[in-house]
Design an enzyme around this catalytic site. Structure first.
Site, short mmCIF file in Angstrom:
data_model
loop_
_atom_site.label_atom_id
_atom_site.label_comp_id
_atom_site.label_asym_id
_atom_site.label_seq_id
_atom_site.Cartn_x
_atom_site.Cartn_y
_atom_site.Cartn_z
N GLU A 1 0.81 -1.23 0.00
CA GLU A 1 0.00 0.00 0.00
C GLU A 1 0.84 1.28 0.00
O GLU A 1 0.59 2.19 0.79
CB GLU A 1 -0.97 -0.01 1.19
CG GLU A 1 -1.89 -1.21 1.16
CD GLU A 1 -2.92 -1.24 2.29
OE1 GLU A 1 -2.81 -0.43 3.23
OE2 GLU A 1 -3.85 -2.07 2.21
N ASP B 1 -0.89 -3.87 -3.49
CA ASP B 1 -1.75 -2.70 -3.21
C ASP B 1 -3.21 -3.03 -3.45
O ASP B 1 -3.54 -4.05 -4.05
CB ASP B 1 -1.32 -1.50 -4.06
CG ASP B 1 -1.35 -0.20 -3.26
OD1 ASP B 1 -2.35 0.04 -2.55
OD2 ASP B 1 -0.37 0.57 -3.34
N GLU C 1 -5.21 -11.07 -1.95
CA GLU C 1 -6.07 -10.97 -0.74
C GLU C 1 -7.56 -11.01 -1.12
O GLU C 1 -8.35 -10.19 -0.65
CB GLU C 1 -5.76 -9.68 0.02
CG GLU C 1 -4.32 -9.52 0.42
CD GLU C 1 -4.04 -8.26 1.24
OE1 GLU C 1 -4.98 -7.68 1.80
OE2 GLU C 1 -2.87 -7.87 1.30
C1 XIL Z 1 -6.09 -7.03 7.90
C2 XIL Z 1 -6.34 -8.27 8.75
O1 XIL Z 1 -7.17 -9.12 8.02
C3 XIL Z 1 -6.99 -7.87 10.05
O2 XIL Z 1 -7.09 -9.00 10.92
C4 XIL Z 1 -6.18 -6.78 10.75
O3 XIL Z 1 -6.88 -6.34 11.90
C5 XIL Z 1 -5.96 -5.61 9.82
O4 XIL Z 1 -5.35 -6.06 8.61
N1 XIL Z 1 -4.89 -5.12 3.33
C6 XIL Z 1 -3.81 -5.83 3.76
C7 XIL Z 1 -3.99 -6.78 4.88
O5 XIL Z 1 -2.75 -5.78 3.14
O6 XIL Z 1 -2.80 -6.91 5.65
C8 XIL Z 1 -5.14 -6.37 5.79
O7 XIL Z 1 -5.33 -7.40 6.76
C9 XIL Z 1 -6.38 -6.18 4.96
C10 XIL Z 1 -6.17 -5.07 3.96
#
Ligand code: XIL
Length: 379
Positions: A167, A216, A284
């Site tokens: 990010e 990202d 993700e």
């Molecule tokens: C999130 C986790 O899923 C949560 O448990 C934590 O509280 C916050 O982070 N983008 C990312 C991830 O790159 O690391 C994030 O994960 C979700 C958004």
């Protein structure tokens, strides 16, 4: 390899067809022995993974553990490899959870991702401070190098892929984080993303064979952001910075525009013109059942189930197309069951969401069947 995969796929499709034609009902749970494996169904196209936590690995006889091994060939930790957890103070590393994760991956022949080395969020404040003052650029760069070198060398040859930076862009361009604020134009060449360049170079030195990703969000939905990412990575590649690929988080919604996503991913895929081995990964994936402008906390899933299924199918059809064009080789879900998802409570407090292919009890949703049968229909 391809022949073997196709045979395996054929066997899975045939046994499923027999099951249905014999009038037998389909298995109900993700861990049932008769349930087809998600990652095996896609083995001609791309790897399929899931984000997990160390407590998922403690009882290796549980249904939960068995379904993970069965359905996914790639894993990442949801939180425990992030800077605040693995490196909470300058002199303390907490390797336990990631060590257990790596042992699990090796014992089960899985591909492992490390998430994430450098991020503005879930990064302890000590990185940016020096005796109550703001740390100097030199100190922060040194700390970042130590952090990356220590972690990546520990898991050298064992963690296959690193989200080196996470990010670094926001909607408008470079995110004004402490990283950029303090390190800035460190080498005086006019661009301000030197912390990213140093991060990738340091990771490459620590493990020359690891795949290094810049990760990202909203790259698939925001074409301006995709173009910014393209331009930044292009100039880094031209300067010889070892970025191997872009990770698209893909926290998508049921109302996402899949065709727009295809176009935006194609923008990033043009980085292959500079480095033919450049990769795009989905890192993700989850699909919120709520439209982006909905602020409600409950939804009747059965009412939106058809739309949910249709969007998952459209999305996986696009992934298959991209894989066939050699543009995508990994799709990782940010979790695996509806009971454990960061989307329960985010971005609307108290919200319940149902973003995955199995419910909170690991019961297979109808979307699972549509997605797992898709490659069979294609071939
Ligand atoms: C999130 C986790 O899923 C949560 O448990 C934590 O509280 C916050 O982070 N983008 C990312 C991830 O790159 O690391 C994030 O994960 C979700 C958004």
């Amino acid at each position: 390899m391809k022949v073997k995969n196709s045979l395996r796929l054929l066997a899975a499709v045939t046994s499923l067809a027999m099951l249905v034609s014999c009038g037998e009902s389909r298995p109900e749970y993700a861990y049932d022995a008769e349930t087809p494996s998600l990652y095996e169904a896609y083995s001609d196209y791309f790897h399929i993974g899931a984000a997990i936590n160390s407590w998922d690995l403690t009882d290796q006889t549980s249904d939960r553990f068995n379904l993970l091994v069965k359905h996914y060939d790639t894993f990442v930790m949801e939180n425990e490899t992030k800077p605040d957890q693995i490196h909470p103070t300058e002199d303390t590393y907490n390797f336990g959870p990631t060590d257990a994760f790596v042992e699990f991956g090796e014992a089960n022949g899985k591909i492992l991702r490390g998430h994430t080395l450098v991020w503005h969020s879930q990064c302890p404040q000590w990185f940016f401070e020096d005796n109550g003052q703001e740390a100097s650029a030199d100190l922060l760069v040194q700390r970042m190098k130590d952090h990356i070198t220590t972690i990546v060398s520990r898991y050298k040859g064992r963690i296959d892929t690193w989200d080196v930076c996470n990010e670094v862009l926001d909607g408008g361009g470079m995110r004004f984080s402490d990283w950029i604020k303090i390190v800035g134009d460190y080498d005086g060449d006019g661009d301000k993303y030197d912390f990213i360049e140093i991060a990738f170079e340091t990771a490459r030195e620590a493990d020359p064979d690891a795949r290094l990703i810049i990760n990202d969000y909203s790259l698939e939905s925001d074409s301006n952001k995709a173009i910014k990412m393209y331009s930044m990575v292009k100039s880094m590649l031209e300067e010889g910075v070892p970025v191997d690929g872009v990770g698209l988080q893909m926290h998508v919604g049921i109302d996402m525009d899949v065709e727009a996503a295809r176009e935006n991913i194609k923008i990033l895929a043009r980085l292959k013109e500079i480095n033919p081995d450049f990769v795009i990964e989905v890192t993700e994936l989850d699909m919120s059942c709520y439209s982006w402008n909905d602020s409600s906390t409950e939804i009747n899933f059965s009412k939106i189930e058809d739309d949910f299924n249709a969007k998952y199918v459209e999305l996986f059809e696009m992934f298959i197309d991209l894989a066939e064009e050699g543009l995508l080789d990994s799709v990782v879900f940010w979790g695996f069951n509806d009971g454990d998802t960061w989307l329960n409570g985010y971005p609307v407090e108290g919200r319940t969401n149902y973003p995955f292919l199995m419910d909170a009890e690991y019961r297979l949703k109808s979307a699972f069947w549509e997605v797992v049968e898709l490659p069979g229909k294609k071939s």
